[in-house]
Design a protein around this motif. Structure first.
Motif, mmCIF file in Angstrom:
data_model
loop_
_atom_site.group_PDB
_atom_site.id
_atom_site.type_symbol
_atom_site.label_atom_id
_atom_site.label_comp_id
_atom_site.label_asym_id
_atom_site.label_seq_id
_atom_site.Cartn_x
_atom_site.Cartn_y
_atom_site.Cartn_z
ATOM 1 N N ALA A 335 0.838 -1.210 0.000
ATOM 2 C CA ALA A 335 0.000 0.000 0.000
ATOM 3 C C ALA A 335 0.871 1.259 0.000
ATOM 4 C CB ALA A 335 -0.930 -0.016 1.209
ATOM 5 N N LEU A 336 1.926 1.251 0.812
ATOM 6 C CA LEU A 336 2.802 2.435 0.879
ATOM 7 C C LEU A 336 3.552 2.619 -0.438
ATOM 8 C CD1 LEU A 336 4.263 2.205 4.514
ATOM 9 C CD2 LEU A 336 2.338 3.593 3.710
ATOM 10 N N ALA A 337 3.965 1.505 -1.045
ATOM 11 C CA ALA A 337 4.667 1.609 -2.337
ATOM 12 C C ALA A 337 3.727 2.170 -3.401
ATOM 13 C CB ALA A 337 5.212 0.245 -2.755
ATOM 14 N N GLY A 338 2.469 1.738 -3.384
ATOM 15 C CA GLY A 338 1.494 2.246 -4.350
ATOM 16 C C GLY A 338 1.277 3.746 -4.179
ATOM 17 N N TYR A 339 1.155 4.178 -2.943
ATOM 18 C CA TYR A 339 1.004 5.610 -2.609
ATOM 19 C C TYR A 339 2.225 6.397 -3.073
ATOM 20 C CZ TYR A 339 1.041 9.430 0.983
ATOM 21 O OH TYR A 339 1.113 10.619 1.669
ATOM 22 N N ASN A 340 3.394 5.866 -2.767
ATOM 23 C CA ASN A 340 4.655 6.557 -3.077
ATOM 24 C C ASN A 340 4.943 6.568 -4.581
ATOM 25 O OD1 ASN A 340 6.835 7.945 -1.855
ATOM 26 N ND2 ASN A 340 8.174 6.158 -2.095
ATOM 27 N N ALA A 341 4.306 5.687 -5.320
ATOM 28 C CA ALA A 341 4.540 5.631 -6.773
ATOM 29 C C ALA A 341 3.790 6.741 -7.507
ATOM 30 C CB ALA A 341 4.102 4.273 -7.322
ATOM 31 N N VAL A 342 2.766 7.299 -6.871
ATOM 32 C CA VAL A 342 1.915 8.234 -7.616
ATOM 33 C C VAL A 342 1.895 9.640 -7.025
ATOM 34 C CG1 VAL A 342 -0.234 7.541 -6.439
ATOM 35 C CG2 VAL A 342 -0.346 8.403 -8.784
ATOM 36 N N ARG A 343 1.895 9.755 -5.720
ATOM 37 C CA ARG A 343 1.671 11.074 -5.119
ATOM 38 C C ARG A 343 2.866 12.028 -5.215
ATOM 39 N NH1 ARG A 343 -2.550 13.103 -5.588
ATOM 40 N NH2 ARG A 343 -2.127 14.561 -3.895
ATOM 41 N N PRO A 344 4.104 11.602 -4.934
ATOM 42 C CA PRO A 344 5.203 12.582 -4.992
ATOM 43 C C PRO A 344 5.349 13.220 -6.372
ATOM 44 C CG PRO A 344 5.902 10.645 -3.752
ATOM 45 C CD PRO A 344 4.570 10.311 -4.379
#
Ligand code: FAD
Length: 415
Positions: A335-344
């Motif tokens: 979940a954190l990797a998915g978040y970090n792949a798109v938001r920054p």
């Protein structure tokens, strides 16, 4: 104590970012605890603008009707020249609503914050005040925060939504807030105040001038006028500590129209907001600790996306949690990797665009005239400047819209 049952997620900071994220995760069935440093949950300031990329999320949360009842749905957004008052460009916000499917709202910050607080209470988020987090640590399967009184708390994940001066951010980068040398004054007056009678409360208007701008719009169903004055502080440029004082406010707007100057006495003159952002950061994850909101991406406010980005962060994280929620709990690494792949990557674009908009707004001399000429011929129904922001909040990188490279904007800023 309340700390006996370990939560699934700890959220540090109960601002708009922390509370909206707490709601998003609790809605996925997680046990969520918010740790707020202040003695009460609350927001300072006045109005906030919520573009369709935010109201779409509020609708998904079942909170849009409540937000609409608390705010104002303006009909037009107008840009004027602060020096001569001429209208330069506008957006038809009712047409925009048809385009994106969701309204453009303006709302009082404390009303938005209180709405999220009520929503959190309804879904059983544990909301703790006087919790000053001073340290963080992580293992491969859990994270821990340390509080100023020496206590520690653990969870499967820690979300640091601790704002511009984030302690958690130091885990990822050794940077400082970047001063823009600009400062904001805010203030509200009731709708029956003589000043408010001069203003169309159904419009969001920005008056752009050399080194300064002025924004106004109505709040609370049109019962209140919100005004924001922003200017570049000569004392900040000279390196003085005591910058942004009221004498500088009056001097900065001396060359603007009577209408703009007439609002100055009605500002809150005993407090002002110095405007900082930070350089964009491409990784927000350290083990089981994730940055969110201003802690990850404090912007200059010129495209009014700061709180919206924080709300989007929480929603996107919730979507990734939903996908990776099995019987044994959440696959947090996924979940954190998915978040970090798109938001920054998205927020990097917002931060750099915000700076560019500030430059465009604050031009003087010949560049100002070139900008005005380009804005005057802009088609009111041309959405290429905002499509990439308003049309979708991408959950996966491939859904992030192409960013329009604004040729007229670039021409004006370099002119
Ligand atoms: P914050 O609101 O800063 O919340 C952080 C919270 O963490 C606070 O409650 C704090 O007490 C707590 N905290 C901090 N440290 C600790 C600690 N160590 N332990 C525990 N708790 C801690 N955005 C928009 O979207 N639209 C707009 O129109 C808009 N206009 C703006 C106008 C101005 C003049 C300014 C200054 C900003 C504007 N913004 C706007 C930006 C927006 O206000 C911010 O981006 C947003 O409020 C950030 O929310 P946050 O929850 O991430 O951080």
């Amino acid at each position: 104590t309340s700390n006996e049952i370990r939560p699934d997620a700890l959220i540090v900071g109960g601002g708009i970012g922390g509370l909206s994220t707490a709601y998003s995760l609790a809605r996925q069935g997680l046990r969520v605890r918010v740790l707020e440093r202040a003695s009460e949950f609350g927001e300072v300031g006045a109005g906030i603008q919520l573009a369709p990329n935010c109201t779409r999320i509020l609708d998904d949360y079942g909170l849009l009707d409540e937000a609409r009842s608390l705010g104002v749905e303006p009909t037009r957004m107008v840009m004027r020249d602060a020096t001569d008052g001429a209208e330069l460009s506008s957006l038809d916000l009712l047409d925009m609503r048809r385009r994106y499917g969701y309204p453009y709202l303006v709302i009082h910050r404390s009303d938005l914050h209180a709405m999220f607080l009520r929503a959190c209470r309804r879904v059983g988020v544990e909301l703790l005040t006087e919790q000053h987090v001073v340290g963080y640590s992580t293992t491969e399967t859990a994270a821990r925060v340390e509080l100023s009184d020496g206590r520690t708390e653990d969870a499967g994940v820690v979300i640091a939504a601790d704002g511009l001066h984030s302690v958690a951010r130091k885990l990822l980068v050794d940077d400082n807030p970047v001063s823009s040398a600009y400062v904001a004054y805010r203030g509200t007056v009731p709708a029956d105040h003589p000043r408010a009678c001069d203003v169309d409360l159904s419009e969001v208007t920005v008056h752009v001038g050399p080194g300064c701008h002025f924004v106004h719009y109505g709040l609370r169903g049109g019962e209140m006028l919100n005004q924001v004055y922003v200017f570049e502080s000569p004392k900040a440029l000279a390196g003085e500590d005591d910058w942004g004082t009221p004498d500088e406010l009056d001097a900065a707007f001396a060359g603007t129209t009577e209408f703009v100057r007439d609002g100055l006495p009605h500002m809150w003159r005993d407090k002002w907001w110095r405007m900082f952002d930070r350089e964009p950061l491409d990784n927000w994850i350290h083990g089981r600790i994730a940055l969110l909101g201003d802690a990850a991406h404090p912007p200059l406010q010129y495209i009014a996306q700061g709180a919206i980005m924080a709300i989007e962060d929480g929603w996107v994280l919730g979507e990734h949690v939903a996908r990776r929620r099995g019987d044994g709990g959440v696959d947090w690494d996924g979940a954190l990797a998915g978040y970090n792949a798109v938001r920054p990557a998205h927020c990097r674009r917002v931060l750099t665009t915000s700076r560019a908009w500030g430059e465009l707004w604050h031009l003087g001399g010949e560049p100002r005239e070139q900008r005005n000429a380009l804005l005057r011929v802009r088609d009111v129904y041309d959405y290429s400047f905002v499509d990439w922001l308003y049309s979708v909040t991408a959950v996966d990188p491939q859904d992030e819209p192409e960013m329009f490279t604004a040729v007229p904007l670039a021409a004006a800023t370099t002119g």
